[in-house]
Motif scaffolding. Structure first.
Motif, short mmCIF file in Angstrom:
data_model
loop_
_atom_site.label_atom_id
_atom_site.label_comp_id
_atom_site.label_asym_id
_atom_site.label_seq_id
_atom_site.Cartn_x
_atom_site.Cartn_y
_atom_site.Cartn_z
N MET A 1 0.85 -1.20 0.00
CA MET A 1 0.00 0.00 0.00
C MET A 1 0.88 1.24 0.00
O MET A 1 1.77 1.38 0.83
N SER A 2 0.66 2.16 -0.92
CA SER A 2 1.54 3.32 -1.05
C SER A 2 1.32 4.38 0.01
O SER A 2 2.11 5.30 0.13
N VAL A 3 0.24 4.26 0.80
CA VAL A 3 0.03 5.22 1.88
C VAL A 3 1.07 5.02 2.97
O VAL A 3 1.70 5.98 3.44
N PHE A 4 1.27 3.77 3.36
CA PHE A 4 2.22 3.44 4.42
C PHE A 4 3.49 2.85 3.83
O PHE A 4 3.44 2.02 2.92
N VAL A 5 4.64 3.26 4.36
CA VAL A 5 5.88 2.59 4.01
C VAL A 5 6.16 1.46 5.00
O VAL A 5 6.94 0.56 4.72
N LYS A 64 4.06 4.22 9.53
CA LYS A 64 4.80 5.36 8.99
C LYS A 64 4.31 5.62 7.58
O LYS A 64 4.13 4.68 6.78
N THR A 65 4.11 6.87 7.26
CA THR A 65 3.48 7.21 5.99
C THR A 65 4.48 7.65 4.93
O THR A 65 5.53 8.22 5.22
N ASN A 66 4.08 7.41 3.71
CA ASN A 66 4.85 7.77 2.54
C ASN A 66 4.94 9.29 2.40
O ASN A 66 4.19 10.03 3.04
N MET A 67 5.82 9.76 1.54
CA MET A 67 6.04 11.20 1.40
C MET A 67 6.75 11.49 0.09
O MET A 67 7.34 10.60 -0.53
N THR A 81 8.65 4.63 -3.66
CA THR A 81 7.76 4.05 -2.65
C THR A 81 6.33 3.95 -3.14
O THR A 81 5.50 3.30 -2.51
N GLY A 82 6.01 4.58 -4.26
CA GLY A 82 4.65 4.61 -4.76
C GLY A 82 3.97 5.92 -4.40
O GLY A 82 4.30 6.54 -3.38
#
Length: 382
Positions: A1-5, A64-67, A81-82
């Motif tokens: 899922m690209s929201v969370f790393v 932890k969230t993507n950025m 990371t998406g």
């Protein structure tokens, strides 16, 4: 899922769910800032101060969230990371750099998420995704354990789908934060004269009048200069923090190019930026001496389409209304406002006096309450 790393379970299972941007340390987790160049970073040995504060308050960390890579971009696009999908407009960018944090809240995957805002990186994705996002007064919330360590612009700030949750987050991470209710009467607000899409301008004017705020138009001296100066400072500080990562083929092309351009920021330009900072901060203070808060759009136009952003459309126009308040250090809140009856939400930005984050949030809560009273059609002001 690209929201969370990285999805984790930390803290009290029954507490509010909170997601943490991947530039904020969580003990035992690597802090990669959305970059392959930091993929082999050692796990953090201790929590950032804000993480400890949330755990002490009984919250439950879910991931932890993507950025946007290295927090040096405004679209949220990340090909390593998406790219998180914008829940309210999947064809449009989610905004950056705190893209995953905004999307996590908008998609209901977290009650609150923490991001960081150096040039609009909380408020811009909040506006893109249709949620609340606060940049607190500079240095009011601890940045211990947040990357990069040195900054004169960056603030840790919360995202939430409601002002109640956003204020709860501030009470947890901001010592002394005590929410209060505005006194009865027509508040004195200044609607800043800025360049933006006429549709957005007209919508926000109708909303302000509907709420009953007594607005006056105000031209804020040095606004454009403050944007340019803020860009100079962020370029200087980001190059100092991450310039050593360039030239290895590990950074996305967009960020690599911006870093190399940032390396050319010289001492003369930086000195001029600091003069602009002082003048603009005084101009904001002067405007707030006669008005309770300043109002303006968060974004000057709708978020760009992903296809346009990927084809190289200039996206610097996403931050000219947000970045100046990083330079000045004033608290600024983006409140989601429906754009007519179409379901898409835009951002109304509320700026207050330094240290008066509570007042800014009180205005956000009053606006939220007024808009809730006319849902679902909002035809009273649309």
């Amino acid at each position: 899922m690209s929201v969370f790393v990285n999805q984790i379970a930390l803290g009290e299972p029954g507490g509010l769910r909170v997601a943490i941007k991947d530039s904020i340390d969580i003990a035992g987790q690597p802090t990669c800032a959305g970059s392959r160049a930091l993929a082999n970073a050692a796990p953090a040995t201790r929590n950032a101060a804000v993480v400890d504060a949330l755990l002490d308050a009984g919250w439950h960390i879910v991931g932890k969230t993507n950025m946007h890579e290295l927090a040096f971009g405004v679209t949220g696009i990340n090909d390593w990371t998406g790219t998180p999908v914008n829940p309210q407009a999947p064809e449009r960018v989610p905004g950056g750099s705190s893209s995953g944090s905004a999307v996590a809240v908008a998609a209901g995957l977290a009650d609150v998420a923490l991001g960081t805002d150096t040039g609009g990186s909380v408020r811009v994705p909040a506006a893109c995704c249709g949620v609340f996002g606060l940049k607190p007064s500079f240095a009011r919330v601890s940045r211990a354990g947040v990357h990069p360590a040195f900054t004169t612009l960056d603030c840790v700030g919360p995202f939430a789908a409601s002002m109640a949750h956003l204020s709860a987050a501030m009470q947890a991470i901001c010592p002394g934060f005590q929410p209060f209710t505005l006194q009865p009467g027509a508040p004195r607000v200044a609607l800043l004269e800025v360049a933006c899409d006429p549709l957005i301008q007209a919508c926000l004017e109708r909303v302000i009048d509907f709420v009953g705020w007594q607005r006056r138009d105000h031209a804020l001296e040095g606004f454009t200069d403050a944007f340019e100066a803020g860009l100079t400072v962020i370029n200087h500080e980001t190059w100092a923090a991450f310039g050593h990562l360039t030239g290895q083929g590990l950074i996305g092309a967009d960020v690599e190019q911006r870093l190399l351009a940032a390396s050319r920021t010289d001492a003369v330009a930086l000195a001029h930026a600091e003069l602009v900072r002082a003048r603009f901060s005084q101009a904001v203070d002067a405007a707030l001496a006669t008005h309770d808060v300043l109002l303006l759009p968060t974004l000057p136009e709708l978020p760009p389409l992903l296809s346009e952003a990927r084809q190289g459309r200039a996206v610097g126009g996403m931050t000219p209304l947000a970045r100046p308040f990083n330079l000045s250090g004033h608290p600024a809140l983006s409140v989601p406002v429906p754009l007519g009856d179409g379901g898409l939400k835009i951002g109304l930005q509320i700026v207050g006096r330094k240290g008066e984050d509570e007042r800014v949030c009180a205005y956000g809560a009053q606006l939220e309450h007024a808009l809730a009273a006319v849902r679902p059609t909002n035809k009273n002001y649309a």
